[in-house]
Design an enzyme around this catalytic site. Structure first.
Site, short mmCIF file in Angstrom:
data_model
loop_
_atom_site.label_atom_id
_atom_site.label_comp_id
_atom_site.label_asym_id
_atom_site.label_seq_id
_atom_site.Cartn_x
_atom_site.Cartn_y
_atom_site.Cartn_z
N THR A 16 0.97 -1.15 -0.01
CA THR A 16 -0.07 0.06 0.12
C THR A 16 0.70 1.30 0.09
O THR A 16 0.49 2.29 -0.63
CB THR A 16 -0.87 -0.17 1.30
OG1 THR A 16 -1.83 -1.15 1.12
CG2 THR A 16 -1.77 1.08 1.39
N ASP A 60 1.57 -6.46 -4.75
CA ASP A 60 0.88 -6.60 -3.53
C ASP A 60 1.24 -7.80 -2.65
O ASP A 60 1.92 -8.79 -3.33
CB ASP A 60 -0.72 -6.70 -3.74
CG ASP A 60 -1.63 -6.52 -2.63
OD1 ASP A 60 -2.52 -5.71 -2.88
OD2 ASP A 60 -1.64 -7.33 -1.78
N SER A 62 0.05 -9.81 -1.00
CA SER A 62 -0.78 -11.08 -1.23
C SER A 62 -0.11 -12.05 -2.25
O SER A 62 -0.36 -13.08 -2.37
CB SER A 62 -2.06 -10.73 -1.61
OG SER A 62 -2.41 -9.57 -0.84
N1 ASP Z 1 -2.73 -5.28 0.28
C1 ASP Z 1 -1.83 -4.60 0.77
C2 ASP Z 1 -0.60 -5.43 0.75
O1 ASP Z 1 -0.21 -6.31 1.67
C3 ASP Z 1 -1.98 -4.20 2.04
C4 ASP Z 1 -1.03 -3.30 2.61
O2 ASP Z 1 0.12 -3.09 2.19
O3 ASP Z 1 -1.25 -2.74 3.67
O4 ASP Z 1 0.42 -5.25 -0.12
#
Ligand code: ASP
Length: 348
Positions: A16, A60, A62
């Site tokens: 993020t 990301d 994930s």
């Molecule tokens: N979906 C994002 C990630 O983990 C969430 C974040 O960075 O807070 O890359």
């Protein structure tokens, strides 16, 4: 560059912190490092030498996988002598897994590896990213009164706290204090200053000249099974007999308790007899596996190994690391009970 000017390597993986909104879908997507750093003009006020390496493309978290952990480990190893500290910019979703994995992959670490990210993108007015990034860089440059690196381990810096990486867990999807280590105290509290808790920080007994050793083989023949009332015998047996699986993190109730029914303990016993390492960790965020209850004792008698107060992230990546290092199931079981990087509390 002055001889005392701290040298920091930023490794940008995505998350993020560097994301921008897609104008069509309105969803946040990873964006390049130049955009990120242009939004933190205050970095220049630090007067450090800061270089960077970026994932191409940034992701990301994930999408994070063990090959990415190898890439980060190699980047740190190859630049180890050139920098005083390392800051890894990472999404929060899998940050605790990455922190745990890196802690095992980097042995004899004497320099800081500080992982951070943010809940709001760096381009947003109320972003937490700018503060997290600047504080992480300052921590990576911090020294003790003897001139040694203050942090000599993998740690997560987020908002008000610095946590040991393999003790931390993501606890909130929207609170700025997104991480917590429920079984180990904070390494530092961030306020007007950075207040390090030296008694909690990793201090090594080996010589400072012991070279860094990296481990880039991870064995992903592992899985997590989460218990719940109503788990069917056939489904559990099927999971425990997953072809090729070498290690299973079994998430149990409370102090490491599981159903006492014969079908359950027998299923676990059969898996252990086939050479599968079953590691018992608690579903509770705080506390430890013990043999206090008959329900936990039965599981231990079936051959499950106690994971003590390890987080799921640490337990899973420790299994990947130990099997990746080529140890036999018996040796893996022994080493699971040893604190390799401060990931488990040992009771006399
Ligand atoms: N979906 C994002 C990630 O983990 C969430 C974040 O960075 O807070 O890359």
């Amino acid at each position: 560059m002055s001889p005392t000017q701290p040298r920091i390597l930023l490794i940008y993986t995505g998350g993020t912190i560097g994301m921008i909104e897609n104008p069509v879908t309105r969803a946040l997507e990873p964006f390049d490092f130049t955009h990120l750093i242009d939004n933190v003009p205050k970095m220049k006020m630090l007067n450090y030498r800061i270089d960077n390496i970026s994932f191409e493309p940034p992701i990301d978290s994930s999408d994070m996988n063990p090959q990415h952990w190898v890439d980060i480990t190699r980047a740190i190893e190859q630049n180890y002598d050139k920098y005083d500290g390392f800051v890894v910019l990472h999404g929060t979703d899998t940050m605790a897994y990455t922190a745990s994995a890196l802690s095992f992959m980097l042995e004899n670490l004497r320099k800081p590896v500080i992982i951070t990210g943010s809940q709001l993108p760096i381009g947003e007015v109320r972003t937490d990213g700018e503060e997290n990034l600047i504080t992480a860089v300052q921590i990576a440059a911090a020294r003790t009164s003897d001139g040694e690196p203050m942090v000599q381990e993998v740690a997560i810096l987020f908002e008000d706290y610095l946590w040991r990486g393999n003790r931390a867990t993501k606890r909130s999807a929207d609170n700025f204090n997104a991480f917590k280590s429920h079984n180990y105290p904070e390494l530092a509290k961030i306020g007007l200053g950075i207040n390090f808790h030296e008694e909690a920080l990793m201090r090594h007994s080996h010589s400072p000249h012991t070279p860094l050793k990296s481990y880039c083989n991870l064995n992903t023949s592992v899985m997590v099974i989460d218990l719940f009332p109503g788990l069917r015998p056939d489904i559990l047996r099927h999971q425990l007999a997953t072809p090729g699986v070498k290690g299973i993190v079994l998430k149990t109730y409370g102090a490491g308790n599981a159903p006492t029914a014969q079908w359950f303990t027998e299923a676990v016993k059969e898996a252990v007899e086939r050479g599968v390492v079953v590691l018992n960790v608690t579903q509770c965020v705080n506390g430890s596996v013990s043999r206090r209850y008959a329900a936990g004792n039965a599981l231990a008698c079936a051959g499950a190994i106690s994971g003590g107060d390890m987080t799921t992230e640490a337990a899973l990546t420790k299994l990947m690391f130990l099997f990746g290092a080529g140890y036999t199931p018996r040796r893996v079981s022994e080493l699971l009970g040893v604190s390799l990087r401060g990931e488990i509390t040992l009771h006399p």
